[in-house]
Design a protein around this motif. Structure first.
Motif, short mmCIF file in Angstrom:
data_model
loop_
_atom_site.label_atom_id
_atom_site.label_comp_id
_atom_site.label_asym_id
_atom_site.label_seq_id
_atom_site.Cartn_x
_atom_site.Cartn_y
_atom_site.Cartn_z
N ALA A 270 19.63 -1.51 3.78
CA ALA A 270 20.72 -1.83 2.85
C ALA A 270 21.22 -3.26 3.07
O ALA A 270 21.55 -3.97 2.12
N PHE A 271 21.23 -3.66 4.34
CA PHE A 271 21.60 -5.05 4.63
C PHE A 271 20.60 -6.02 3.97
O PHE A 271 20.99 -7.03 3.38
N GLU A 272 19.33 -5.69 4.09
CA GLU A 272 18.29 -6.57 3.52
C GLU A 272 18.47 -6.70 2.02
O GLU A 272 18.29 -7.78 1.44
N GLY A 284 8.64 1.50 -0.86
CA GLY A 284 9.11 2.83 -1.24
C GLY A 284 10.54 3.14 -0.84
O GLY A 284 11.09 4.15 -1.21
N GLU A 285 11.18 2.22 -0.08
CA GLU A 285 12.57 2.49 0.29
C GLU A 285 13.50 1.60 -0.54
O GLU A 285 13.17 0.48 -0.84
N ASP A 286 14.63 2.13 -0.89
CA ASP A 286 15.57 1.24 -1.57
C ASP A 286 16.99 1.35 -1.02
O ASP A 286 17.95 0.98 -1.67
N GLY A 287 17.10 1.84 0.22
CA GLY A 287 18.41 1.83 0.89
C GLY A 287 19.50 2.58 0.12
O GLY A 287 20.58 2.06 -0.08
N ALA A 288 19.19 3.80 -0.28
CA ALA A 288 20.10 4.53 -1.16
C ALA A 288 21.41 4.94 -0.48
O ALA A 288 22.42 4.27 -0.64
#
Ligand code: C2E
Ligand code: MG
Ligand code: MG
Ligand code: MG
Length: 293
Positions: A270-272, A284-288
């Motif tokens: 999420a920081f990124e 595949g990740e989006d820091g939900a």
């Protein structure tokens, strides 16, 4: 002796104390395996430069993702780990995780921002401890200037000479160094004449909160920021929560801030997303879901 002694100790341990001791016994049993199982996770809180409204860095703050109790903040386990010494291992683990993260940012071609870690004063007992930090940094081949060590003001109680010696060693390796929780201790001003850090982090306690700052409070903060400028040290304000605090800090030309007004500490992905526009190297990740800790 013993029967009476036992009776007394039964009387003297309150229910609350007994429960605390049980909980600490349990923590003690589980901390090693928690480290092996990677239950300690590093969150990042953005540092924002006020002049350009840009994210210029992050502080690494550890959490314990306990399978049974959920995500625990440092206040739930660090005081205990300071007492039993485990904090030394945990700090090194956090530093290694930070180096791993920086390595990935570099490999993925984003422009990395420096990341700071907190250092327990227990490290001071090991005259060689900085070499351990350096060898981790070298193993991940991260430029040392991307790493910052936050020393808390209370370290000074050990010895001012030892503190400056350590700051010199930190700088010799190439790490940056900041003074954390400035203003919360007893010897703040006295320290400033002796120690040469790169940044001073004004403690959250400087703001009484709620946005209704008194004029007196503002004058104190403004003067401290002026002082940092005279010393050629960057100023970072911690715990900034309200828009009026932010405006005030802009007006008095504070260099950077860290606080809920910008962001809580975030899981790295999420920081990124916030700092670089997208999670880095995590297909595949989006820091939900961002847990509220
Ligand atoms: P700290 O180094 O002074 O970190 C700043 C603390 O202020 C963090 O609490 C952060 O979440 C909190 N904070 C930031 N902005 C705001 C705000 O706007 N409002 C409020 N109310 N709080 C804000 P956190 O993450 O709970 O950490 C607490 C302390 O635990 C840290 O204080 C640090 O002393 C210690 N700590 C955290 N991670 C580590 C670690 O890896 N090693 C060591 N030795 N200590 C750590
Ligand atoms: Mg800190
Ligand atoms: Mg602090
Ligand atoms: Mg603090």
């Amino acid at each position: 002796e013993s029967r009476v002694g036992q009776m007394y100790s039964c009387v003297f341990y309150s229910d609350l104390e007994r429960r605390r001791m049980l909980r600490e016994k349990e923590l003690e049993n589980r901390m090693g395996s928690a480290l092996d199982n990677r239950e300690f996770v590093v969150y990042l809180q953005p540092k924002v430069e006020l002049e350009h409204d840009a994210i210029v860095g992050a502080e690494a703050l550890v959490r314990w993702q306990d399978p049974e109790r959920g995500l625990l903040p440092p206040s739930e386990f660090i005081p205990f780990f300071e007492r039993n010494g485990f904090i030394v291992q945990l700090d090194l683990y956090v530093f290694e995780e930070v180096c791993r993260l920086l390595r990935r940012w570099i490999d993925c071609g984003v422009k990395p921002v420096p990341v700071s870690v907190n250092l327990s004063q227990l490290h001071l007992r090991d005259p060689d401890f900085l070499r351990k930090y350096q060898s981790i940094q070298q193993r991940f081949d991260v430029p040392p200037e991307l790493l910052e060590i936050e020393l808390t003001e209370s370290l000074a109680f050990e010895s001012m000479d030892r503190l400056q010696e350590m700051i010199d060693e930190i700088h010799a390796i190439g790490f940056c160094c900041s003074l954390d929780d400035f203003g919360s201790g007893y010897s703040s001003l006295n320290m400033l004449k002796d120690v040469s850090v790169d940044a001073i982090k004004l403690d959250r306690e400087f703001f009484s909160g709620l946005g209704g700052e008194s004029e007196r409070e503002q004058r104190v903060i403004e003067s401290v920021i002026e002082l940092t400028k005279k010393l050629g040290v960057r100023s970072v304000c911690e715990g900034v929560e309200t828009a009026s605090q932010l405006e005030f800090l802009r007006r008095v030309k504070c260099d950077a801030l860290q606080g809920y007004i910008v962001s809580k500490p975030l899981p790295p992905e999420a920081f990124e997303k916030m700092a670089f526009g997208a999670p880095v190297g995590r297909p595949g990740e989006d820091g939900a879901d961002i847990p509220n800790v």
